[in-house]
Design a protein around this motif. Structure first.
Motif, PDB file in Angstrom:
ATOM      1  N   TYR A  61      24.545  38.225  46.977  1.00  0.00           N
ATOM      2  CA  TYR A  61      25.874  37.703  46.707  1.00  0.00           C
ATOM      3  C   TYR A  61      26.134  36.928  48.208  1.00  0.00           C
ATOM      4  O   TYR A  61      26.662  35.762  48.436  1.00  0.00           O
ATOM      5  CB  TYR A  61      26.743  38.460  46.314  1.00  0.00           C
ATOM      6  CG  TYR A  61      28.367  38.054  46.055  1.00  0.00           C
ATOM      7  CD1 TYR A  61      28.424  37.087  44.943  1.00  0.00           C
ATOM      8  CD2 TYR A  61      29.129  38.037  46.947  1.00  0.00           C
ATOM      9  CE1 TYR A  61      29.662  36.342  44.673  1.00  0.00           C
ATOM     10  CE2 TYR A  61      30.533  37.681  46.611  1.00  0.00           C
ATOM     11  CZ  TYR A  61      30.831  36.651  45.745  1.00  0.00           C
ATOM     12  OH  TYR A  61      31.949  36.021  45.551  1.00  0.00           O
ATOM     13  N   LYS A  70      32.762  32.926  42.689  1.00  0.00           N
ATOM     14  CA  LYS A  70      32.778  34.273  42.341  1.00  0.00           C
ATOM     15  C   LYS A  70      31.550  34.532  41.219  1.00  0.00           C
ATOM     16  O   LYS A  70      31.808  35.149  40.419  1.00  0.00           O
ATOM     17  CB  LYS A  70      34.019  34.858  41.976  1.00  0.00           C
ATOM     18  CG  LYS A  70      35.019  34.989  43.101  1.00  0.00           C
ATOM     19  CD  LYS A  70      36.018  36.010  42.689  1.00  0.00           C
ATOM     20  CE  LYS A  70      36.656  36.667  43.928  1.00  0.00           C
ATOM     21  NZ  LYS A  70      37.281  37.884  43.529  1.00  0.00           N
ATOM     22  N   ALA A  71      30.282  34.131  41.632  1.00  0.00           N
ATOM     23  CA  ALA A  71      29.325  34.542  40.765  1.00  0.00           C
ATOM     24  C   ALA A  71      28.173  34.735  41.355  1.00  0.00           C
ATOM     25  O   ALA A  71      27.759  34.324  42.444  1.00  0.00           O
ATOM     26  CB  ALA A  71      29.067  33.073  39.838  1.00  0.00           C
ATOM     27  N   LEU A  72      27.339  35.614  40.808  1.00  0.00           N
ATOM     28  CA  LEU A  72      25.993  36.026  41.315  1.00  0.00           C
ATOM     29  C   LEU A  72      24.943  35.405  40.371  1.00  0.00           C
ATOM     30  O   LEU A  72      25.088  35.939  39.123  1.00  0.00           O
ATOM     31  CB  LEU A  72      25.815  37.495  41.362  1.00  0.00           C
ATOM     32  CG  LEU A  72      24.487  38.215  42.255  1.00  0.00           C
ATOM     33  CD1 LEU A  72      24.390  37.599  43.320  1.00  0.00           C
ATOM     34  CD2 LEU A  72      24.414  39.670  41.772  1.00  0.00           C
ATOM     35  N   THR A  73      24.095  34.677  40.683  1.00  0.00           N
ATOM     36  CA  THR A  73      23.071  34.167  39.733  1.00  0.00           C
ATOM     37  C   THR A  73      21.778  34.558  39.967  1.00  0.00           C
ATOM     38  O   THR A  73      21.525  35.097  40.958  1.00  0.00           O
ATOM     39  CB  THR A  73      23.178  32.431  39.748  1.00  0.00           C
ATOM     40  OG1 THR A  73      22.913  32.076  40.985  1.00  0.00           O
ATOM     41  CG2 THR A  73      24.703  31.838  39.463  1.00  0.00           C
TER      42      THR A  73
ATOM     43  N   LEU B  63      30.617  43.900  46.804  1.00  0.00           N
ATOM     44  CA  LEU B  63      30.820  42.757  46.350  1.00  0.00           C
ATOM     45  C   LEU B  63      32.454  42.672  46.119  1.00  0.00           C
ATOM     46  O   LEU B  63      32.859  43.766  45.657  1.00  0.00           O
ATOM     47  CB  LEU B  63      30.359  42.494  44.617  1.00  0.00           C
ATOM     48  CG  LEU B  63      28.802  42.306  44.905  1.00  0.00           C
ATOM     49  CD1 LEU B  63      28.454  42.379  43.422  1.00  0.00           C
ATOM     50  CD2 LEU B  63      28.199  41.276  45.542  1.00  0.00           C
ATOM     51  N   VAL B  67      33.258  39.572  40.531  1.00  0.00           N
ATOM     52  CA  VAL B  67      32.498  38.699  40.678  1.00  0.00           C
ATOM     53  C   VAL B  67      31.731  38.717  39.174  1.00  0.00           C
ATOM     54  O   VAL B  67      31.270  39.647  38.824  1.00  0.00           O
ATOM     55  CB  VAL B  67      31.232  39.042  41.729  1.00  0.00           C
ATOM     56  CG1 VAL B  67      30.004  38.286  41.799  1.00  0.00           C
ATOM     57  CG2 VAL B  67      31.848  39.055  43.049  1.00  0.00           C
ATOM     58  N   ASN B  68      31.337  37.579  38.705  1.00  0.00           N
ATOM     59  CA  ASN B  68      30.718  37.321  37.636  1.00  0.00           C
ATOM     60  C   ASN B  68      28.915  37.438  37.827  1.00  0.00           C
ATOM     61  O   ASN B  68      28.473  36.788  38.470  1.00  0.00           O
ATOM     62  CB  ASN B  68      31.218  36.074  37.002  1.00  0.00           C
ATOM     63  CG  ASN B  68      30.218  35.931  35.591  1.00  0.00           C
ATOM     64  OD1 ASN B  68      30.336  36.996  34.658  1.00  0.00           O
ATOM     65  ND2 ASN B  68      29.563  34.688  35.292  1.00  0.00           N
ATOM     66  N   ILE B  69      28.520  38.265  37.136  1.00  0.00           N
ATOM     67  CA  ILE B  69      26.901  38.637  37.347  1.00  0.00           C
ATOM     68  C   ILE B  69      26.439  38.151  36.061  1.00  0.00           C
ATOM     69  O   ILE B  69      26.552  38.419  34.986  1.00  0.00           O
ATOM     70  CB  ILE B  69      26.327  39.843  37.538  1.00  0.00           C
ATOM     71  CG1 ILE B  69      27.293  40.400  38.863  1.00  0.00           C
ATOM     72  CG2 ILE B  69      25.012  39.889  37.733  1.00  0.00           C
ATOM     73  CD1 ILE B  69      27.523  41.775  38.791  1.00  0.00           C
ATOM     74  N   SER B  70      25.602  36.762  36.201  1.00  0.00           N
ATOM     75  CA  SER B  70      24.988  36.213  34.998  1.00  0.00           C
ATOM     76  C   SER B  70      23.997  37.473  34.271  1.00  0.00           C
ATOM     77  O   SER B  70      23.446  38.142  34.935  1.00  0.00           O
ATOM     78  CB  SER B  70      24.144  34.981  35.152  1.00  0.00           C
ATOM     79  OG  SER B  70      23.112  35.236  35.975  1.00  0.00           O
ATOM     80  N   ALA B  73      20.755  37.488  35.853  1.00  0.00           N
ATOM     81  CA  ALA B  73      20.690  38.080  37.121  1.00  0.00           C
ATOM     82  C   ALA B  73      20.693  39.528  37.034  1.00  0.00           C
ATOM     83  O   ALA B  73      19.858  40.147  37.613  1.00  0.00           O
ATOM     84  CB  ALA B  73      22.065  37.661  37.743  1.00  0.00           C
TER      85      ALA B  73
END
Lengths: 130, 187
Positions: A61, A70-73, B63, B67-70, B73
């Motif tokens: 992140y 605010k995203a973890l891809t 974090l 937080v958005n975790i796809s 992911a």
């Protein structure tokens, strides 16, 4: 899955490890050279895996691109595997995604290269390619 | 042992919770801090334990909230965790083999962490190991105490009797041996 969640509070005391130890043991034992594992080693491996999961997530992140959103891809993770020495061992299971068109182009370039090499060597490599 | 490939996956729900714990909690804690009542009350308020259970934020930066975790992911992290277990096991096994031991032990796992460049895990792992040992010791003592209480009354008298008899037998045997030695000398 259910046993892992239930196991947490089953004895009425907080657990050291939330991952299911039985599953960790199965994974450890799937390595052919391992004969036996003592309980402390099992608990430590499970705990280490939890730390690893958190570290991988936070590291990706922080170094990733999604901070504004605010995203973890996935691509943050695969970047981590590619760029960080420590996480290098994940490169095989977290491959970088590329567009199909890009891949086809790469494939074509590679084929052209191979053909050049083949013609230089005079070998019959054309059949193997399809 | 693992016949199906899915046997090597870790439960997604737990993985997600672990990530979320890194996300939501102010510090990373060893489980020993919270009592079951605090955890089970369902009030939704997490009571942080006293200081020593937290690890320094410099070591484990979290974090930020929300937080958005796809999904992709998350499953990738889960796969990575399985691979991590295998990698750690293989490294630890090398240390066990160097020591000519067949069984992996705690020090092998700790050495493996250093080898894998996860030195930052060593301190928290040592603390977790101590907590685990304390827990085991506590359990053992509790069960022994129970056993003692149960056996105390019935066994106490019998044991005394038994000890007296043993002493008598030993003395007799000694006398016999002395006699034997004398005979041997004569021959």
């Amino acid at each position: 899955m259910a046993d892992a969640v239930a196991g947490r509070d089953k004895c009425g005391e907080p657990r050291l490890v939330s991952l299911p130890l039985s599953r960790i043991r199965v994974i450890m034992k799937s390595s052919p050279e391992v004969s036996s594992i003592n309980q402390e080693a099992l608990v430590l491996t499970a705990k280490a895996t939890e730390l690893f999961v958190q570290y991988l997530a936070t590291y990706s992140y922080r170094h990733g691109s999604g901070k504004e959103r605010k995203a973890l891809t996935y691509s943050d993770l695969s970047n981590t595997a590619e760029e960080s020495e420590t996480f290098q061992f994940l490169a095989d299971i977290l491959p970088k995604k590329i567009l199909a068109s890009k891949y086809l182009k790469m494939l074509k370039e590679k084929r052209d290269e191979d053909e050049e090499n083949d013609s230089n060597d005079g070998s019959d490599g054309d059949e193997a390619e399809s | 042992m693992a016949e199906r490939p899915e046997d090597l996956n870790l439960p997604n729900a737990v993985i997600t919770r672990i990530i979320k714990e890194a996300v939501g909690s102010p510090g990373w804690r060893v489980g020993a801090g919270r009592t079951s009542r605090q955890r089970g009350s369902g009030s939704g308020v997490r009571v942080p334990g006293p200081g020593p259970q937290r690890y320094s934020p410099a070591l484990f930066s979290q974090l930020p909230d929300g937080v958005n975790i796809s999904k992709e992911a998350r499953s990738a992290i889960s796969r990575a965790a399985s691979v991590f277990v295998l990698y750690a096991t293989s490294c630890a096994n090398n240390f066990a083999m160097k020591g000519k031991r067949k069984t992996l032990n705690a020090s092998d796992v700790l050495s493996a962490m250093e080898e894998m460049e996860f030195q930052r895990f060593v301190t928290p792992l040592k603390e977790a190991l101590e907590a685990y040992r304390r827990e085991q010791k506590g359990k053992k003592e509790a069960s022994e105490q129970k056993k003692k209480d149960k056996d105390k009354k019935t066994d106490a008298e019998e044991q005394d009797k038994g000890r007296d008899e043993d002493n008598d037998e030993d003395e007799e045997r000694l006398e016999e041996e002395e006699q034997n030695e004398e005979e041997e000398v004569d021959n």
